[in-house]
Design an enzyme around this catalytic site. Structure first.
Site, PDB file in Angstrom:
ATOM      1  N   GLU A 240      26.722  13.681  54.667  1.00 31.15           N
ATOM      2  CA  GLU A 240      25.680  14.720  54.568  1.00 31.15           C
ATOM      3  C   GLU A 240      26.142  15.885  53.698  1.00 31.15           C
ATOM      4  O   GLU A 240      27.158  16.508  53.961  1.00 31.15           O
ATOM      5  CB  GLU A 240      25.339  15.225  55.974  1.00 31.15           C
ATOM      6  CG  GLU A 240      24.322  16.366  55.988  1.00 31.15           C
ATOM      7  CD  GLU A 240      24.054  16.902  57.402  1.00 31.15           C
ATOM      8  OE1 GLU A 240      24.761  16.511  58.351  1.00 31.15           O
ATOM      9  OE2 GLU A 240      23.135  17.728  57.535  1.00 31.15           O
TER      10      GLU A 240
ATOM     11  N   LYS B  41      25.514  19.638  51.537  1.00 26.77           N
ATOM     12  CA  LYS B  41      25.002  20.964  51.898  1.00 26.77           C
ATOM     13  C   LYS B  41      25.122  21.893  50.711  1.00 26.77           C
ATOM     14  O   LYS B  41      25.982  21.723  49.848  1.00 26.77           O
ATOM     15  CB  LYS B  41      25.809  21.496  53.083  1.00 26.77           C
ATOM     16  CG  LYS B  41      25.256  22.760  53.683  1.00 26.77           C
ATOM     17  CD  LYS B  41      25.777  22.959  55.092  1.00 26.77           C
ATOM     18  CE  LYS B  41      25.305  24.292  55.637  1.00 26.77           C
ATOM     19  NZ  LYS B  41      25.578  24.456  57.047  1.00 26.77           N
TER      20      LYS B  41
ATOM     21  N   TRP C 252      29.509  15.155  58.403  1.00 26.82           N
ATOM     22  CA  TRP C 252      29.240  16.432  57.739  1.00 26.82           C
ATOM     23  C   TRP C 252      30.447  17.343  57.966  1.00 26.82           C
ATOM     24  O   TRP C 252      30.884  17.511  59.096  1.00 26.82           O
ATOM     25  CB  TRP C 252      27.991  17.133  58.281  1.00 26.82           C
ATOM     26  CG  TRP C 252      27.907  18.537  57.751  1.00 26.82           C
ATOM     27  CD1 TRP C 252      27.602  18.909  56.477  1.00 26.82           C
ATOM     28  CD2 TRP C 252      28.228  19.746  58.448  1.00 26.82           C
ATOM     29  NE1 TRP C 252      27.707  20.281  56.340  1.00 26.82           N
ATOM     30  CE2 TRP C 252      28.084  20.814  57.536  1.00 26.82           C
ATOM     31  CE3 TRP C 252      28.638  20.037  59.759  1.00 26.82           C
ATOM     32  CZ2 TRP C 252      28.321  22.148  57.892  1.00 26.82           C
ATOM     33  CZ3 TRP C 252      28.876  21.360  60.113  1.00 26.82           C
ATOM     34  CH2 TRP C 252      28.711  22.400  59.186  1.00 26.82           C
TER      35      TRP C 252
ATOM     36  N   HIS D 260      18.251  14.336  58.022  1.00 27.86           N
ATOM     37  CA  HIS D 260      18.227  15.335  59.087  1.00 27.86           C
ATOM     38  C   HIS D 260      16.995  16.181  58.829  1.00 27.86           C
ATOM     39  O   HIS D 260      16.925  16.872  57.814  1.00 27.86           O
ATOM     40  CB  HIS D 260      19.465  16.244  59.038  1.00 27.86           C
ATOM     41  CG  HIS D 260      20.611  15.705  59.821  1.00 27.86           C
ATOM     42  ND1 HIS D 260      21.793  16.397  59.959  1.00 27.86           N
ATOM     43  CD2 HIS D 260      20.752  14.558  60.530  1.00 27.86           C
ATOM     44  CE1 HIS D 260      22.610  15.680  60.718  1.00 27.86           C
ATOM     45  NE2 HIS D 260      22.011  14.565  61.067  1.00 27.86           N
TER      46      HIS D 260
ATOM     47  N   ASP E 216      17.562  26.423  60.516  1.00 30.93           N
ATOM     48  CA  ASP E 216      17.442  25.464  61.617  1.00 30.93           C
ATOM     49  C   ASP E 216      16.403  25.863  62.662  1.00 30.93           C
ATOM     50  O   ASP E 216      16.675  25.830  63.860  1.00 30.93           O
ATOM     51  CB  ASP E 216      18.819  25.204  62.253  1.00 30.93           C
ATOM     52  CG  ASP E 216      19.687  24.331  61.355  1.00 30.93           C
ATOM     53  OD1 ASP E 216      19.290  23.185  61.093  1.00 30.93           O
ATOM     54  OD2 ASP E 216      20.750  24.796  60.890  1.00 30.93           O
TER      55      ASP E 216
ATOM     56  N   ASP F  61      17.454  17.795  63.235  1.00 28.49           N
ATOM     57  CA  ASP F  61      18.630  18.667  63.272  1.00 28.49           C
ATOM     58  C   ASP F  61      18.207  20.129  63.151  1.00 28.49           C
ATOM     59  O   ASP F  61      17.960  20.619  62.056  1.00 28.49           O
ATOM     60  CB  ASP F  61      19.607  18.295  62.144  1.00 28.49           C
ATOM     61  CG  ASP F  61      20.847  19.176  62.175  1.00 28.49           C
ATOM     62  OD1 ASP F  61      21.103  19.805  63.212  1.00 28.49           O
ATOM     63  OD2 ASP F  61      21.558  19.246  61.156  1.00 28.49           O
TER      64      ASP F  61
ATOM     65  N   HIS G 281      19.261  21.852  53.515  1.00 30.41           N
ATOM     66  CA  HIS G 281      20.472  21.956  52.706  1.00 30.41           C
ATOM     67  C   HIS G 281      20.236  21.961  51.210  1.00 30.41           C
ATOM     68  O   HIS G 281      21.075  21.503  50.435  1.00 30.41           O
ATOM     69  CB  HIS G 281      21.440  20.815  53.072  1.00 30.41           C
ATOM     70  CG  HIS G 281      22.002  20.955  54.442  1.00 30.41           C
ATOM     71  ND1 HIS G 281      22.986  20.125  54.934  1.00 30.41           N
ATOM     72  CD2 HIS G 281      21.732  21.841  55.434  1.00 30.41           C
ATOM     73  CE1 HIS G 281      23.287  20.483  56.171  1.00 30.41           C
ATOM     74  NE2 HIS G 281      22.541  21.516  56.498  1.00 30.41           N
TER      75      HIS G 281
ATOM     76  N   ASP H 288      19.640  16.507  54.487  1.00 32.58           N
ATOM     77  CA  ASP H 288      19.133  17.457  55.489  1.00 32.58           C
ATOM     78  C   ASP H 288      18.221  18.416  54.727  1.00 32.58           C
ATOM     79  O   ASP H 288      18.656  19.040  53.752  1.00 32.58           O
ATOM     80  CB  ASP H 288      20.324  18.182  56.132  1.00 32.58           C
ATOM     81  CG  ASP H 288      19.912  19.214  57.181  1.00 32.58           C
ATOM     82  OD1 ASP H 288      18.968  19.986  56.908  1.00 32.58           O
ATOM     83  OD2 ASP H 288      20.561  19.272  58.242  1.00 32.58           O
TER      84      ASP H 288
ATOM     85  N   ASP I   5      18.973  28.115  55.470  1.00 24.98           N
ATOM     86  CA  ASP I   5      19.176  26.957  56.353  1.00 24.98           C
ATOM     87  C   ASP I   5      19.172  27.412  57.806  1.00 24.98           C
ATOM     88  O   ASP I   5      20.167  27.308  58.522  1.00 24.98           O
ATOM     89  CB  ASP I   5      20.517  26.299  55.981  1.00 24.98           C
ATOM     90  CG  ASP I   5      20.809  25.056  56.801  1.00 24.98           C
ATOM     91  OD1 ASP I   5      19.859  24.437  57.298  1.00 24.98           O
ATOM     92  OD2 ASP I   5      22.000  24.708  56.933  1.00 24.98           O
TER      93      ASP I   5
HETATM   94  C1  RNT Z   1      25.043  21.677  59.350  1.00 26.66           C
HETATM   95  C2  RNT Z   1      24.564  20.273  59.281  1.00 26.66           C
HETATM   96  C3  RNT Z   1      24.988  19.399  60.420  1.00 26.66           C
HETATM   97  C4  RNT Z   1      24.909  20.083  61.768  1.00 26.66           C
HETATM   98  C5  RNT Z   1      25.099  19.180  62.956  1.00 26.66           C
HETATM   99  C6  RNT Z   1      25.268  19.948  64.227  1.00 26.66           C
HETATM  100  O1  RNT Z   1      24.467  22.493  58.420  1.00 26.66           O
HETATM  101  O2  RNT Z   1      23.183  20.255  59.157  1.00 26.66           O
HETATM  102  O3  RNT Z   1      24.266  18.230  60.404  1.00 26.66           O
HETATM  103  O4  RNT Z   1      23.694  20.757  61.910  1.00 26.66           O
HETATM  104  O5  RNT Z   1      26.119  18.320  62.721  1.00 26.66           O
HETATM  105 ZN    ZN Z   2      22.236  18.357  59.323  1.00 22.14          ZN
END
Ligand code: RNT
Ligand code: ZN
Length: 413
Positions: free
Chosen positions: A220, A222, A179, A280, A290, A320, A256, A253, A288
């Site tokens: 990955e 985004k 990523w 993820h 988290d 994640d 994302h 993810d 986003d």
């Molecule tokens: C960031 C991505 C990525 C990170 C990690 C820490 O938006 O989701 O995967 O969260 O690599």
């Molecule tokens: Zn991620």
């Protein structure tokens, strides 16, 4: 066990085999992200978190050293049923040598390898394209400066070698996920050239032959990053096409995408055209953000699709998120147990019968049954699973977390 027997009877009346569901759940490995333990700091001491991602909160007791992080991971694993994987980032190397990121080697992760081996865990890996002076302007593999691109290409190559090494040493294939934060805060004049450069950099990285028996590669995508709102070079379209052409895994993810998009819905389409894919699992709240993964409908739909597609061995599941406002061990335990509960709920659903209702146009019956199933006694089956795995049932794990917090985490400076 009376409760389990009653629950079994109820599920069996719907045509669900509870023992089979439990046996399937037992085999599911979830990759637990080391970075929840220290707010994505790592051990390089290279400054603040960058790359368009951020942690918020300053709950006391975060891990500051490799030993503390390992202790916390152990504490979390004592409360999570099953055998899993640990997901590392390259900034978590344990070494006095201070190697640059383009000089990392498997030996710099030997302590993690031993840690995993002793506990029967697999290891996954991630190159770190953020929190570094050479990523200060938000560009890495797509940077217009070839010298900077080359640096990050070398970094990614090192990381693939490290992951392949983990796969060999632990006998469990290791996923190396790429990523990059690359993007633009404001409207770029040229979106194509950065994407060409990203494609070419990735090609150079993947041209190095590695053994697919031990190493899986994923990319990955985004939608946007903080301070990089106008354009992300590695967008979903970019990587979905790249992965398909190049034969690497596409990693989705669920933080994302646009907030109303469902990653669960994407899974069958991805699996129709790919043997495997990666996830993820996160919890975006309005963006986003988290947050810690909860057992909400988004999560359940992700698990439902994996199970309906019969793809528990084809979808590599990793967590994640990074919440610095709560006890970090609790954050892991809640997320891991919820991922497992979502899979269990999916395994306790008679999908064949439900699909039949769908095909026969009996949609209100389908809706009614799906809703009734929500209040079936899954908790009794879950508790049995915890007991089989010698971990606390229900909320009893909280006692351990509180004790650990008092004895260990609160004593950290
Ligand atoms: C960031 C991505 C990525 C990170 C990690 C820490 O938006 O989701 O995967 O969260 O690599
Ligand atoms: Zn991620």
């Amino acid at each position: 066990m009376a409760r389990l027997d009653d629950a079994k009877e109820m599920y069996e009346n719907l045509g669900v085999d509870v023992d089979k569901a439990l046996a399937k759940l037992q085999k599911v490995k979830i990759s637990m992200h080391c970075w929840q333990g220290d707010d994505v700091c790592g051990f390089e001491n290279s400054g603040d978190l960058s790359g368009g991602i951020a942690t918020t909160g300053n709950y006391p007791g975060k891990a500051r050293t490799p030993d503390e992080l390992m202790d916390d991971i152990d504490q979390a694993l004592r409360l999570i049923p099953g055998k899993h994987k640990l997901n590392l980032h390259s900034i978590y190397a344990i070494t006095d040598e201070k190697p640059e990121r383009d000089a990392l080697e498997p030996r710099h992760f030997k302590k993690w390898q031993d840690f995993a081996k002793e506990r029967g865990l697999g290891l996954d890996f991630n190159p770190t394209f953020f929190s570094h002076p050479k990523a200060a302007d938000g560009l890495t593999l797509s940077h217009p400066d070839a010298k900077i691109r080359k640096f990050w290409i070398r970094h990614a190559k090192c990381c693939r070698a490290i992951a392949e090494h983990f796969g060999k040493k632990l006998g469990i294939p290791s996923l190396n996920n790429i990523w990059v934060p690359d993007g633009f805060k404001d409207i770029p004049a040229d979106r194509l050239s950065p994407r060409k450069r990203l494609r070419d950099s990735l090609d150079e990285i993947f041209d190095e032959k590695r053994d697919g028996k031990y190493l899986y590669d994923s990319v990955e995508s985004k939608l946007f990053g903080l301070g990089l709102e106008a354009c992300t070079v590695g967008s979903h379209e970019f990587y979905m096409n790249y992965a398909a052409k190049r034969g690497v895994l596409c990693l989705l993810d669920n933080g994302h995408f646009h907030p109303t998009e469902s990653v669960g819905d994407k899974i069958p389409s991805m699996l129709l055209f790919n043997d495997m894919m990666a996830l993820h699992v996160s919890r975006p709240v309005r963006w986003d953000s988290d947050h810690v993964v909860l057992l909400n409908d988004d999560l359940r739909e992700i698990a439902n699709e994996i199970v309906r597609c019969n793809a528990l061995d084809k979808v590599l599941i990793a967590l994640d998120y990074f919440d610095a406002s709560v006890n970090r061990v609790a954050a892991w335990v809640v997320g891991m147990r919820n991922m497992q509960k979502a899979i269990l709920a999916a395994l306790l659903t008679p999908w064949k019968e439900f699909a039949k209702l769908q095909n026969e146009g009996r949609s209100y019956e389908l809706m009614a049954l799906m809703e009734e199933l929500r209040t079936y006694p899954m908790g009794d089956v879950w508790n049995a699973f915890c007991e089989m795995n010698n971990v606390p049932v229900m909320q009893n794990w909280l006692t351990d977390v509180k004790q650990y917090e008092q004895d260990v985490q609160r004593k950290r400076g």
